[in-house]
Scaffold this motif. Structure first.
Motif, PDB file in Angstrom:
ATOM      1  N   SER A   1       0.830  -1.210   0.000  1.00 20.38           N
ATOM      2  CA  SER A   1       0.000   0.000   0.000  1.00 20.38           C
ATOM      3  C   SER A   1       0.863   1.258   0.000  1.00 20.38           C
ATOM      4  N   LEU A   2       1.878   1.276   0.853  1.00 18.26           N
ATOM      5  CA  LEU A   2       2.762   2.442   0.917  1.00 18.26           C
ATOM      6  C   LEU A   2       3.539   2.619  -0.379  1.00 18.26           C
ATOM      7  N   GLU A   3       3.974   1.518  -0.962  1.00 26.07           N
ATOM      8  CA  GLU A   3       4.692   1.596  -2.237  1.00 26.07           C
ATOM      9  C   GLU A   3       3.789   2.154  -3.333  1.00 26.07           C
ATOM     10  N   ASN A   4       2.532   1.751  -3.336  1.00 21.13           N
ATOM     11  CA  ASN A   4       1.601   2.248  -4.352  1.00 21.13           C
ATOM     12  C   ASN A   4       1.281   3.723  -4.166  1.00 21.13           C
ATOM     13  N   ILE A   5       1.209   4.167  -2.932  1.00 21.09           N
ATOM     14  CA  ILE A   5       0.978   5.596  -2.690  1.00 21.09           C
ATOM     15  C   ILE A   5       2.191   6.403  -3.151  1.00 21.09           C
ATOM     16  N   SER A   6       3.385   5.909  -2.881  1.00 21.53           N
ATOM     17  CA  SER A   6       4.593   6.575  -3.383  1.00 21.53           C
ATOM     18  C   SER A   6       4.579   6.615  -4.905  1.00 21.53           C
ATOM     19  N   ARG A   7       4.163   5.531  -5.498  1.00 20.17           N
ATOM     20  CA  ARG A   7       4.061   5.452  -6.963  1.00 20.17           C
ATOM     21  C   ARG A   7       3.107   6.524  -7.495  1.00 20.17           C
ATOM     22  N   ALA A   8       1.985   6.707  -6.826  1.00 19.21           N
ATOM     23  CA  ALA A   8       1.025   7.730  -7.249  1.00 19.21           C
ATOM     24  C   ALA A   8       1.624   9.131  -7.106  1.00 19.21           C
ATOM     25  N   LEU A   9       2.334   9.360  -6.019  1.00 21.84           N
ATOM     26  CA  LEU A   9       2.931  10.677  -5.780  1.00 21.84           C
ATOM     27  C   LEU A   9       4.038  11.003  -6.779  1.00 21.84           C
ATOM     28  N   ARG A  10       4.631   9.981  -7.374  1.00 29.24           N
ATOM     29  CA  ARG A  10       5.676  10.214  -8.377  1.00 29.24           C
ATOM     30  C   ARG A  10       5.168  11.055  -9.538  1.00 29.24           C
ATOM     31  N   TYR A  11       3.881  10.965  -9.809  1.00 28.06           N
ATOM     32  CA  TYR A  11       3.304  11.775 -10.878  1.00 28.06           C
ATOM     33  C   TYR A  11       3.614  13.254 -10.633  1.00 28.06           C
ATOM     34  N   PHE A  12       3.472  13.688  -9.398  1.00 29.47           N
ATOM     35  CA  PHE A  12       3.739  15.086  -9.063  1.00 29.47           C
ATOM     36  C   PHE A  12       5.241  15.385  -9.138  1.00 29.47           C
ATOM     37  N   ALA A  13       6.069  14.451  -8.687  1.00 28.93           N
ATOM     38  CA  ALA A  13       7.522  14.661  -8.731  1.00 28.93           C
ATOM     39  C   ALA A  13       8.022  14.756 -10.169  1.00 28.93           C
ATOM     40  N   VAL A  14       7.539  13.879 -11.021  1.00 27.11           N
ATOM     41  CA  VAL A  14       7.950  13.887 -12.422  1.00 27.11           C
ATOM     42  C   VAL A  14       7.577  15.210 -13.088  1.00 27.11           C
ATOM     43  N   ASN A  15       6.446  15.763 -12.702  1.00 24.22           N
ATOM     44  CA  ASN A  15       5.984  17.035 -13.266  1.00 24.22           C
ATOM     45  C   ASN A  15       6.495  18.248 -12.488  1.00 24.22           C
ATOM     46  N   ARG A  16       7.435  18.007 -11.587  1.00 22.15           N
ATOM     47  CA  ARG A  16       8.053  19.062 -10.771  1.00 22.15           C
ATOM     48  C   ARG A  16       7.025  19.881  -9.996  1.00 22.15           C
ATOM     49  N   ASN A  17       6.003  19.196  -9.539  1.00 25.86           N
ATOM     50  CA  ASN A  17       4.966  19.805  -8.713  1.00 25.86           C
ATOM     51  C   ASN A  17       5.122  19.200  -7.316  1.00 25.86           C
ATOM     52  N   TYR A  18       6.028  19.770  -6.533  1.00 28.23           N
ATOM     53  CA  TYR A  18       6.417  19.177  -5.257  1.00 28.23           C
ATOM     54  C   TYR A  18       5.532  19.586  -4.080  1.00 28.23           C
ATOM     55  N   GLY A  19       4.588  20.457  -4.303  1.00 27.97           N
ATOM     56  CA  GLY A  19       3.768  20.982  -3.211  1.00 27.97           C
ATOM     57  C   GLY A  19       3.078  19.911  -2.385  1.00 27.97           C
ATOM     58  N   TYR A  20       2.407  18.983  -3.046  1.00 26.76           N
ATOM     59  CA  TYR A  20       1.708  17.930  -2.304  1.00 26.76           C
ATOM     60  C   TYR A  20       2.679  17.039  -1.543  1.00 26.76           C
ATOM     61  N   ILE A  21       3.789  16.715  -2.175  1.00 29.44           N
ATOM     62  CA  ILE A  21       4.769  15.837  -1.531  1.00 29.44           C
ATOM     63  C   ILE A  21       5.357  16.531  -0.302  1.00 29.44           C
ATOM     64  N   ASP A  22       5.678  17.803  -0.435  1.00 31.92           N
ATOM     65  CA  ASP A  22       6.203  18.562   0.701  1.00 31.92           C
ATOM     66  C   ASP A  22       5.178  18.648   1.826  1.00 31.92           C
ATOM     67  N   ARG A  23       3.939  18.943   1.473  1.00 26.53           N
ATOM     68  CA  ARG A  23       2.894  19.060   2.498  1.00 26.53           C
ATOM     69  C   ARG A  23       2.644  17.725   3.186  1.00 26.53           C
ATOM     70  N   LEU A  24       2.705  16.650   2.431  1.00 24.93           N
ATOM     71  CA  LEU A  24       2.535  15.322   3.014  1.00 24.93           C
ATOM     72  C   LEU A  24       3.667  15.032   3.997  1.00 24.93           C
ATOM     73  N   ALA A  25       4.888  15.269   3.566  1.00 24.75           N
ATOM     74  CA  ALA A  25       6.053  14.997   4.414  1.00 24.75           C
ATOM     75  C   ALA A  25       6.076  15.873   5.660  1.00 24.75           C
ATOM     76  N   ASN A  26       5.536  17.069   5.553  1.00 24.47           N
ATOM     77  CA  ASN A  26       5.572  18.004   6.674  1.00 24.47           C
ATOM     78  C   ASN A  26       4.286  18.037   7.491  1.00 24.47           C
ATOM     79  N   ALA A  27       3.374  17.121   7.224  1.00 20.57           N
ATOM     80  CA  ALA A  27       2.127  17.070   7.999  1.00 20.57           C
ATOM     81  C   ALA A  27       2.484  16.833   9.468  1.00 20.57           C
ATOM     82  N   TYR A  28       1.998  17.678  10.333  1.00 23.94           N
ATOM     83  CA  TYR A  28       2.353  17.608  11.750  1.00 23.94           C
ATOM     84  C   TYR A  28       1.312  16.881  12.591  1.00 23.94           C
TER      85      TYR A  28
END
Length: 135
Positions: A47-74
């Motif tokens: 499940s975690l691998e598949n979520i990372s796979r989905a998030l790669r779409y944003f990384a490939v398109n250099r749209n890091y906002g969601y990934i940053d917000r996810l990583a920094n969720a407090y």
């Protein structure tokens, strides 16, 4: 392990600009990833691998906002909000015909359940999405 991840994420991943840096992140991340995820059930790990796979779409398109917000969720509340926005955007992209993976309900549930126990899991998911920017 959480201290290593926080330091690793805030210093090394944020300014990704070249393949050499991505390669270094991959090496550091792989060690952390193996240590933590070896303790998970195979289904939750997938499940975690598949979520990372989905998030790669944003990384490939250099749209890091969601990934940053996810990583920094407090908090789990913040995480749920970010996940909701990510899912909405992924679904929209999928409906437009973009080749993007959309995590299923069980995968999202697994992420949230694991994050309730240890929020550092989302940093691992985000780091993996950035460390492997292509499929």
């Amino acid at each position: 392990m959480s201290i290593i991840l926080v330091s690793f994420f805030s210093i090394d991943i944020m300014p990704i600009h070249n393949e050499y840096l991505l390669f270094n992140i991959h090496i550091v991340y792989s060690v952390i990833y193996v240590i933590f995820l070896d303790k998970l059930e195979p289904e939750k790990k997938r499940s975690l691998e598949n979520i990372s796979r989905a998030l790669r779409y944003f990384a490939v398109n250099r749209n890091y906002g969601y990934i940053d917000r996810l990583a920094n969720a407090y908090s789990i509340i913040t995480l749920r909000q970010v996940v909701s926005e990510i899912m909405r955007d992924l679904r929209s992209e999928h409906d437009r015909g973009e080749p993007v993976y959309v995590p299923n309900e069980k995968e999202i549930e697994d992420l949230l359940t694991l994050a309730e126990k240890d929020m550092s899991i989302v940093k691992i998911v985000a780091a993996r999405a950035l460390a492997y920017p292509g499929e």
